[in-house]
Design an enzyme around this catalytic site. Structure first.
Site, PDB file in Angstrom:
ATOM      1  N   SER A  67       0.829  -1.204   0.000  1.00 50.72           N
ATOM      2  CA  SER A  67       0.000   0.000   0.000  1.00 50.72           C
ATOM      3  C   SER A  67       0.863   1.254   0.000  1.00 50.72           C
ATOM      4  CB  SER A  67      -0.914   0.024   1.233  1.00 50.72           C
ATOM      5  OG  SER A  67      -1.815  -1.058   1.205  1.00 50.72           O
TER       6      SER A  67
HETATM    7  N1  SAH Z   1      -0.933  -4.564   3.920  1.00 52.26           N
HETATM    8  C1  SAH Z   1      -0.316  -4.937   2.680  1.00 52.26           C
HETATM    9  C2  SAH Z   1      -1.317  -4.726   1.541  1.00 52.26           C
HETATM   10  C3  SAH Z   1      -1.153  -5.730   0.496  1.00 52.26           C
HETATM   11  S1  SAH Z   1      -2.367  -5.653  -0.778  1.00 52.26           S
HETATM   12  C4  SAH Z   1       0.942  -4.151   2.408  1.00 52.26           C
HETATM   13  O1  SAH Z   1       1.002  -2.972   2.756  1.00 52.26           O
HETATM   14  O2  SAH Z   1       1.871  -4.688   1.821  1.00 52.26           O
HETATM   15  C5  SAH Z   1      -3.654  -6.634  -0.101  1.00 52.26           C
HETATM   16  C6  SAH Z   1      -3.286  -8.020   0.342  1.00 52.26           C
HETATM   17  O3  SAH Z   1      -4.498  -8.656   0.789  1.00 52.26           O
HETATM   18  C7  SAH Z   1      -2.723  -8.924  -0.749  1.00 52.26           C
HETATM   19  O4  SAH Z   1      -1.511  -9.475  -0.289  1.00 52.26           O
HETATM   20  C8  SAH Z   1      -3.802  -9.983  -0.951  1.00 52.26           C
HETATM   21  O5  SAH Z   1      -3.294 -11.255  -1.315  1.00 52.26           O
HETATM   22  C9  SAH Z   1      -4.449 -10.009   0.426  1.00 52.26           C
HETATM   23  N2  SAH Z   1      -5.831 -10.525   0.470  1.00 52.26           N
HETATM   24  C10 SAH Z   1      -6.847 -10.316  -0.399  1.00 52.26           C
HETATM   25  N3  SAH Z   1      -7.957 -10.958   0.007  1.00 52.26           N
HETATM   26  C11 SAH Z   1      -7.640 -11.585   1.186  1.00 52.26           C
HETATM   27  C12 SAH Z   1      -8.356 -12.429   2.096  1.00 52.26           C
HETATM   28  N4  SAH Z   1      -9.625 -12.778   1.889  1.00 52.26           N
HETATM   29  N5  SAH Z   1      -7.694 -12.877   3.187  1.00 52.26           N
HETATM   30  C13 SAH Z   1      -6.396 -12.567   3.415  1.00 52.26           C
HETATM   31  N6  SAH Z   1      -5.669 -11.784   2.591  1.00 52.26           N
HETATM   32  C14 SAH Z   1      -6.272 -11.301   1.493  1.00 52.26           C
END
Ligand code: SAH
Length: 217
Positions: A67
């Protein structure tokens, strides 16, 4: 083997990033300190080393993104984290947001649905520093019923609706921050579970997240 070094240049760029976040309206000093203390470039491929402190999202593999710092700061500020609070994070991704929560002293339970991204925690640079993080592989829609209730819940992917099981796992007076789908963009919501179990909803700015998906991968 990748070399991790936090140079004066990185520190200077990080300070500039913090100033940008302040200008954009982030006021919580502890959140700003956390961002100032954590080398974001450690969470990115070394190819992004020089641009890691731009206020933007970057790819982290598997079609996912780390993010944008502003988004991390914004969600963390809305959550109003206190030391020792139990926080459930959905979407571990790069572990950067997780680290910000841990730096603020929360006990963090973080879930990732993509095996390859989940597996990265084995090489997590700060694994001996932040003993207050627990990593889980699973579907965030299910939450972690055996570890709840949680003081705070943070969703870092675009939720199609407010996940009912996560509301159940929130303690009374607990808060959940999540971006909820409205087509292209998502509206940032903060839900507070009141003592009688009813929900108070506050609505904030629009953001753009990768989708929250069901099941594991
Ligand atoms: N907090 C992270 C954001 C990553 S983007 C950062 O700053 O790096 C969002 C993430 O949510 C992705 O890695 C994706 O695989 C995960 N995601 C999407 N749906 C999900 C779910 N149902 N349960 C767990 N993770 C999920």
């Amino acid at each position: 083997m990748r070399q991790y070094t936090d140079t004066y240049q990185h520190k200077g760029l990080r300070k500039q990033l913090v100033d940008i976040l302040k200008e954009r309206g982030i006021t919580n000093q502890e959140v700003l300190n956390a961002i100032n203390n954590i080398p974001r470039h450690y969470f990115l491929d070394s190819a992004f080393d020089k641009i890691a402190y731009e206020d933007r999202a970057f790819p982290i593999g598997e079609g996912q993104t780390i993010s944008q710092p502003y988004t991390v700061a914004y969600q963390t500020q809305l959550l109003d984290i206190k030391r020792n609070e139990k926080v459930l994070e959905i979407g571990t991704g790069s572990i950067y947001q997780t680290t910000v929560l841990a730096e603020l002293g929360a006990k963090v339970y973080t879930i990732e649905r993509q095996r390859k991204l989940y597996d990265q925690h084995k090489n997590y640079f700060f694994k001996n520093k932040y003993l207050n993080i627990k990593f889980f592989y699973g579907d965030g829609f299910e939450g972690l019923p055996t570890y709840g209730p949680f003081d705070k819940v943070l969703i870092t992917a675009a939720a199609p609706f407010i996940p009912p099981k996560l509301i159940e796992q929130l303690r009374p007076c607990g808060m959940m921050v999540l971006p909820v789908d409205e087509g292209e963009k998502q509206r940032m919501l903060r839900i507070t579970k009141l003592l009688d179990g009813s929900l108070q909803e506050e609505s904030f700015h629009n953001f753009s997240f990768v989708p929250m998906l069901t099941g594991k991968n």
